[in-house]
Scaffold this motif. Structure first.
Motif, mmCIF file in Angstrom:
data_model
loop_
_atom_site.group_PDB
_atom_site.id
_atom_site.type_symbol
_atom_site.label_atom_id
_atom_site.label_comp_id
_atom_site.label_asym_id
_atom_site.label_seq_id
_atom_site.Cartn_x
_atom_site.Cartn_y
_atom_site.Cartn_z
ATOM 1 N N ASP A 102 3.779 -14.730 -3.949
ATOM 2 C CA ASP A 102 3.702 -14.206 -5.321
ATOM 3 C C ASP A 102 2.867 -12.926 -5.420
ATOM 4 O O ASP A 102 2.676 -12.380 -6.504
ATOM 5 N N VAL A 103 2.366 -12.433 -4.289
ATOM 6 C CA VAL A 103 1.579 -11.191 -4.301
ATOM 7 C C VAL A 103 2.461 -10.053 -3.795
ATOM 8 O O VAL A 103 3.093 -10.173 -2.748
ATOM 9 N N GLU A 104 2.508 -8.955 -4.543
ATOM 10 C CA GLU A 104 3.284 -7.804 -4.065
ATOM 11 C C GLU A 104 2.412 -6.978 -3.114
ATOM 12 O O GLU A 104 1.286 -6.619 -3.447
ATOM 13 N N VAL A 105 2.939 -6.724 -1.934
ATOM 14 C CA VAL A 105 2.186 -5.973 -0.924
ATOM 15 C C VAL A 105 2.998 -4.739 -0.537
ATOM 16 O O VAL A 105 4.142 -4.854 -0.092
ATOM 17 N N VAL A 106 2.404 -3.563 -0.721
ATOM 18 C CA VAL A 106 3.095 -2.332 -0.314
ATOM 19 C C VAL A 106 2.231 -1.633 0.726
ATOM 20 O O VAL A 106 1.037 -1.419 0.516
ATOM 21 N N VAL A 107 2.855 -1.290 1.861
ATOM 22 C CA VAL A 107 2.133 -0.581 2.919
ATOM 23 C C VAL A 107 2.604 0.870 2.893
ATOM 24 O O VAL A 107 3.809 1.132 2.949
ATOM 25 N N VAL A 108 1.659 1.783 2.766
ATOM 26 C CA VAL A 108 2.033 3.202 2.652
ATOM 27 C C VAL A 108 1.431 3.999 3.803
ATOM 28 O O VAL A 108 0.405 3.618 4.367
ATOM 29 N N ASP A 109 2.102 5.098 4.142
ATOM 30 C CA ASP A 109 1.628 5.917 5.254
ATOM 31 C C ASP A 109 2.138 7.341 5.062
ATOM 32 O O ASP A 109 3.191 7.557 4.465
ATOM 33 N N ILE A 110 1.374 8.310 5.592
ATOM 34 C CA ILE A 110 1.817 9.700 5.526
ATOM 35 C C ILE A 110 2.878 9.989 6.593
ATOM 36 O O ILE A 110 3.528 11.018 6.552
ATOM 37 N N SER A 111 3.012 9.084 7.549
ATOM 38 C CA SER A 111 3.988 9.322 8.616
ATOM 39 C C SER A 111 5.350 8.767 8.213
ATOM 40 O O SER A 111 5.544 7.551 8.122
ATOM 41 N N GLU A 112 6.302 9.684 7.992
ATOM 42 C CA GLU A 112 7.648 9.244 7.587
ATOM 43 C C GLU A 112 8.301 8.427 8.688
ATOM 44 O O GLU A 112 9.004 7.449 8.427
ATOM 45 N N ALA A 113 8.070 8.842 9.942
ATOM 46 C CA ALA A 113 8.711 8.133 11.063
ATOM 47 C C ALA A 113 8.217 6.683 11.118
ATOM 48 O O ALA A 113 9.001 5.754 11.342
#
Ligand code: NAD
Ligand code: UGA
Length: 481
Positions: free
Chosen positions: A26-37
């Protein structure tokens, strides 16, 4: 429920967030990064890191409550809890060069958080950072905050590569450090409640911020120290006829010492042990504790000694020269069950052999040729930057081949060096290898995974770390430079 965003989709950010998403549907987790690859890799069928069990975890929650994105600002802005799991490399220039942590990526992440935040946030240090970093981050956030309130927590990660999923499912402990104020303790509780979904409460330790930050550096220093201790003893074993495996087994039976992390090797590698100890050394120097700094520095000194001792063994056994001789290197990753090559001892060993003009032929089941060539061309510490920012030197014009199997690597070779403890190297057909090789044929086992006696029966001259030496090796002693 809280919304989580993690800045940094690397070896720590990716697996830790995948497990949180799996255990907290029930927790939304988003992983973000500056590396598009990197992000493209996380969104594909071929994840950017090899880690047993990870594919399954990601497949079960990706698109449900686990997302990977390059839209860093949007998801940080929307989150209640922001984990920061970016690189913390060793500085290569300026004050503290070669020791201090370079907090460029951390600081830019903190400034970005301050820029995009419109609601209160808990900011969690997941990266390994110098003790007192939270204070610096608080200052950056407070001075750019526009009325947004922040709580900083230290929640260092203790997973080891190759066993990351297992470690995250059943950690020895989860450590959360926070401010000793009501707001700080409320933030600690929010994070504790996330982990408590699958980690028993008695394994969730809460401390003050500085204890949590320092515990991470100290834990890595203690682990690395055990390896350097047993490696130091391995040199004495070779000089005396003792067997390091027997010694390690004997001392490890003492429950005060324990059996783990006592495997002698060609040296420890990996992205963190050296970096974190150098960081610890620098912090001690800054606090006016040169004796303490020297003590920990020697853990790295012994590790460097062990790697050069291994190279010297190879060269001295082969009539003091490997010029023009083919040497097969089995294993390039810093340990088994990972494709990670950061600070792998194989880099130093290959460089040492190439320095003596050997022709090196490398096989590793998980490391690509492109990666091997990048590693051999890169300057010390440059690897710990996002890949698109890594300065790489001239493409190495070196006699290096990368093969797709161990037998091809050994074909016509004078020697085989085992540098990673992959299971498949235990079960190779060494008789077939011997027949393919030049004679005398040598095996240098930097991981103690083969049975020296069996190989000697085939006809090999065998060197294994810390084990009784062949007469051949006794006649050609190696001197560590
Ligand atoms: P990594 O290089 O695999 O991943 C870090 C990621 O952060 C990279 O993909 C990079 O592109 C991204 N990044 C850097 N700056 C960014 C920014 N401003 N915004 C968005 N993304 C950014 O590193 P890692 O191995 O995951 O290690 C991360 C931290 O965790 C380090 O401090 C390390 O010491 C610590 N740590 C690592 C391990 C391990 O096993 N690798 C274990 C425990 C702790
Ligand atoms: C290590 C720690 O074990 C983790 O707890 C920590 O979170 C992590 O560093 C980190 O901060 O990055 P990792 O480097 O992934 O994990 O792998 P380890 O299993 O610790 O191995 C490190 C190196 O030591 C490898 O090269 C391994 O081959 C070597 N090693 C390990 C030995 O030579 N002998 C041993 O007995 C154990």
């Amino acid at each position: 429920m809280v919304k989580i965003c993690c800045i940094g989709a690397g070896y720590v950010g990716g697996p830790t967030m995948a497990v949180i998403a799996l255990k907290c549907p029930d927790v939304e987790v988003v992983v973000v990064d500056i590396s598009e690859a990197r992000i493209a890799g996380w969104n594909s069928d071929r994840l950017p890191i090899y880690e047993p069990g990870l594919d399954d975890v990601v497949k079960r929650c990706r698109g449900r409550n686990l997302f990977f994105s390059t839209d860093v600002e949007r998801y940080v802005g929307e989150a209640d809890v922001v984990f920061v799991s970016v690189n913390t490399p060793t500085k290569t220039r300026g004050l503290g060069a070669g020791k201090a942590a370079d907090l460029t990526y951390w600081e830019s992440a903190a400034r970005m958080i301050a820029d995009v935040s419109r609601s209160d946030k808990i900011v969690v240090e997941k990266s390994t950072v110098p003790v007192k970093t939270a204070e610096a981050i608080e200052k950056i956030l407070a001075h750019n905050g526009r009325g947004v309130r922040y709580q900083i927590l230290s929640n260092p990660e203790f997973l080891a590569e190759g066993t990351a999923v297992r470690d995250l499912f059943a950690p020895d402990r989860v450590l959360i450090g926070g401010r000793e104020t009501p707001e700080g303790q409320a933030a600690v509780k929010v994070l504790k409640d996330v982990y408590a979904r699958w980690v028993p409460e008695d394994r969730i330790i809460t401390t003050n911020l500085w204890s949590a930050e320092l515990s991470k550096l100290a834990a890595n220093a203690f682990l690395a120290q055990r390896i350097s201790s047993v490696n130091a003893i391995s040199a004495l074993c070779e000089a005396t006829g003792a067997d390091v495996t027997e010694v390690a087994c004997s001392i490890g039976k003492d429950s005060r010492i324990g059996p783990r992390f006592l495997s002698a090797s060609v040296g420890f590698g990996g992205s963190c042990f050296q970096k974190d100890i150098l960081n610890l050394v620098y912090i001690c120097e800054c606090y006016g504790l040169p004796e303490v700094a020297d003590y920990w520095r020697q853990v790295i000194g012994i590790n460097d000694y062990q790697k050069s001792r291994f190279v010297n063994r190879v060269v001295s056994s082969m009539f003091n020269t490997v010029a023009g001789k083919k040497v097969a290197v089995l294993g390039f990753a810093f340990k088994k069950d990972t494709g990670d090559t950061r600070e792998t001892p194989a880099i130093d060993v290959c460089r040492g052999l190439l320095g003596d003009k050997a022709v090196v032929s490398i096989y590793d089941p998980q490391v690509t040729e492109e990666q091997v060539r990048r590693d051999l061309a890169m300057n010390k510490f440059d690897w710990d930057h996002p890949r698109h920012l890594q300065p790489v030197g001239e493409p190495a014009d070196q006699p290096v081949a990368v093969t797709s199997d161990a037998y091809e690597a050994a074909h016509d070779a004078h020697a085989v060096c085992i540098l990673t403890e992959w299971e498949e190297f235990r079960n190779l057909d060494y008789r077939r290898m011997y027949d393919l090789m030049q004679k005398p044929a040598f095996v240098f086992d930097g991981r103690n995974i083969v049975d020296p006696e069996k190989l000697r029966d085939i006809g090999f001259i065998v060197y294994a770390i810390g084990k009784p030496l062949d007469q051949w090796l006794k006649d050609m002693p190696a001197v560590a430079s």
